[in-house]
Scaffold this active site. Structure first.
Site, PDB file in Angstrom:
ATOM      1  N   ARG A 185       0.849  -1.184   0.000  1.00 13.63           N
ATOM      2  CA  ARG A 185       0.000   0.000   0.000  1.00 13.63           C
ATOM      3  C   ARG A 185       0.887   1.237   0.000  1.00 13.63           C
ATOM      4  NH1 ARG A 185      -3.491  -2.852  -1.398  1.00 13.63           N
ATOM      5  NH2 ARG A 185      -5.559  -3.202  -0.487  1.00 13.63           N
ATOM      6  N   GLU A 222      -3.830   7.169  -4.007  1.00 14.99           N
ATOM      7  CA  GLU A 222      -4.372   6.509  -5.177  1.00 14.99           C
ATOM      8  C   GLU A 222      -5.795   6.979  -5.483  1.00 14.99           C
ATOM      9  OE1 GLU A 222      -2.567   2.483  -4.950  1.00 14.99           O
ATOM     10  OE2 GLU A 222      -4.429   1.921  -5.956  1.00 14.99           O
ATOM     11  N   HIS A 254      -1.653  -0.399  -9.796  1.00 17.17           N
ATOM     12  CA  HIS A 254      -2.194  -1.346  -8.806  1.00 17.17           C
ATOM     13  C   HIS A 254      -2.633  -2.666  -9.464  1.00 17.17           C
ATOM     14  CE1 HIS A 254      -4.181  -1.436  -4.577  1.00 17.17           C
ATOM     15  NE2 HIS A 254      -3.848  -2.663  -4.954  1.00 17.17           N
TER      16      HIS A 254
HETATM   17  C1  DGY Z   1      -5.771  -6.461  -2.367  1.00  9.74           C
HETATM   18  O1  DGY Z   1      -6.323  -7.554  -2.516  1.00  9.74           O
HETATM   19  O2  DGY Z   1      -5.554  -5.965  -1.261  1.00  9.74           O
HETATM   20  C2  DGY Z   1      -5.399  -5.721  -3.614  1.00  9.74           C
HETATM   21  O3  DGY Z   1      -4.446  -4.749  -3.337  1.00  9.74           O
HETATM   22  C3  DGY Z   1      -6.634  -5.073  -4.197  1.00  9.74           C
HETATM   23  O4  DGY Z   1      -7.406  -4.582  -3.172  1.00  9.74           O
END
Ligand code: DGY
Length: 331
Positions: free
Chosen positions: A246, A275, A293
């Site tokens: 993240r 994001e 992502h």
């Molecule tokens: C997750 O599964 O956490 C991916 O980053 C998409 O949300």
């Protein structure tokens, strides 16, 4: 007439066709056919109506929204493993169960992390851009042109030795990298032995010794800006950082400035602090490989994530504890 014996499920984004078809067979399901991201108002309306909400990382479900949720809402079955966009504590306090979709995206996310390490170390995107831009006018092979760095023998420091961290370690070993890690808790000695991994209790010390740093921990209040401006300065100037976890875990402004100043060799980012906004400074850096992502973006993972959502809803609706329940104390 709506069938009241089946839960009313609202899905906030378009899911793979087969998953949506199965959900429509099993539940009273409302789809998002044009896949637009829900506004806060749409999210509040969905949470007022549904028995089960199936959100994704693009939906911010904070304590205020949970406070306003309808009495019917009993389950938030997240499509995704990360739940930092959901206030799990507030949901639990309101008697709303939260589930996620672990395991099925581990290998794909580890693949993408390895791909980013390779891309930054071997300048893949820069090279591909030259051919696309220049066509057959590219300058041709030269002994000193487009040199990158060898992976073999380099020290990889993994921050977060959970499922994805371990899957990355296995891959990195196959590339001849030396695996180091920092984690809240040291992993079992058998796992350390299997991965040939060296544990660093001090994140600061590990950061100052690594050639490649990979962020693989969840985003929680404790990991927000874990790579702060102070910690980023500990990193050696030849090192690179990749992040498929993240964006909020790294102070993105500080990172972009360091990259622009040449105080770090490169970054590979699949996630961003704000994001979908991308820090404009990062866009200007030649040595930044930036992805939208995509860590779990395979047909297989997205299908299996959908299956997990279905299993969690069915178990919950049948009165059982869903297999992937997330509790505040797990975070
Ligand atoms: C997750 O599964 O956490 C991916 O980053 C998409 O949300």
């Amino acid at each position: 007439m709506p069938d009241t014996t089946r839960p009313f499920v609202i899905i906030t984004r378009k899911l793979p066709d087969a998953v949506e078809t199965r959900m429509c067979e099993l539940f009273e399901t409302r789809l998002n056919v044009d896949d637009h991201p829900f506004s806060r108002e749409e999210l509040a309306a969905a949470m007022a109506e549904a028995d089960v909400l199936v959100p994704t990382v693009t939906d911010r479900i904070d304590a205020d929204l949970i406070e306003q949720a309808g009495k019917r809402l009993k389950l938030i079955a997240n499509f995704g493993v990360g739940v930092d966009h959901i206030d799990v504590e507030a949901a639990t306090a309101h008697g709303i169960t939260v589930t996620n979709t672990p395991d099925v995206l581990t290998e794909d996310t580890a693949d993408m992390t390895m791909a980013l390490i390779l891309a930054v170390m071997r300048r893949l995107v820069e090279g591909a851009d030259i051919i696309r831009r220049e066509g057959n006018r590219w300058p041709g092979w030269s002994p000193t042109w487009m040199l990158g760095r060898r992976l073999g023998g380099k020290r990889l420091g993994i921050i977060g030795m959970g499922r994805i961290g371990q899957a990355l370690a296995r891959r990195a070993r196959a590339f001849g990298m030396q695996v180091h890690y920092h984690n809240r808790r040291r992993v079992h000695p058998d796992i350390e032995a299997e991965l040939g991994a060296t544990y660093w209790e001090s994140l600061d010390q590990m950061l100052s010794r690594m050639d490649v740093i990979s962020v693989n921990c969840p985003h929680t209040p404790a990991t927000y800006h874990l790579l702060s401006a102070r910690r980023l300065k500990l990193i050696q100037p030849h090192a690179i950082i990749v992040n498929t976890a993240r964006g909020e875990i790294i102070d993105e402004d500080a990172l972009a400035q360091m990259l622009a100043d040449g105080r770090i060799a490169g970054v590979g980012l699949d996630v961003f602090e704000h994001e979908p906004a991308v820090n404009p400074k990062l866009l200007e850096c030649r040595n930044a490989v930036l992805l939208p992502h995509m860590g779990s973006a395979t047909h297989e993972a997205r299908h299996e994530m959908g299956e997990k959502v279905i299993v969690n809803i069915r178990a919950f609706w049948d009165g059982h504890t869903p297999p992937d329940q997330v509790l505040p104390e797990m975070l």
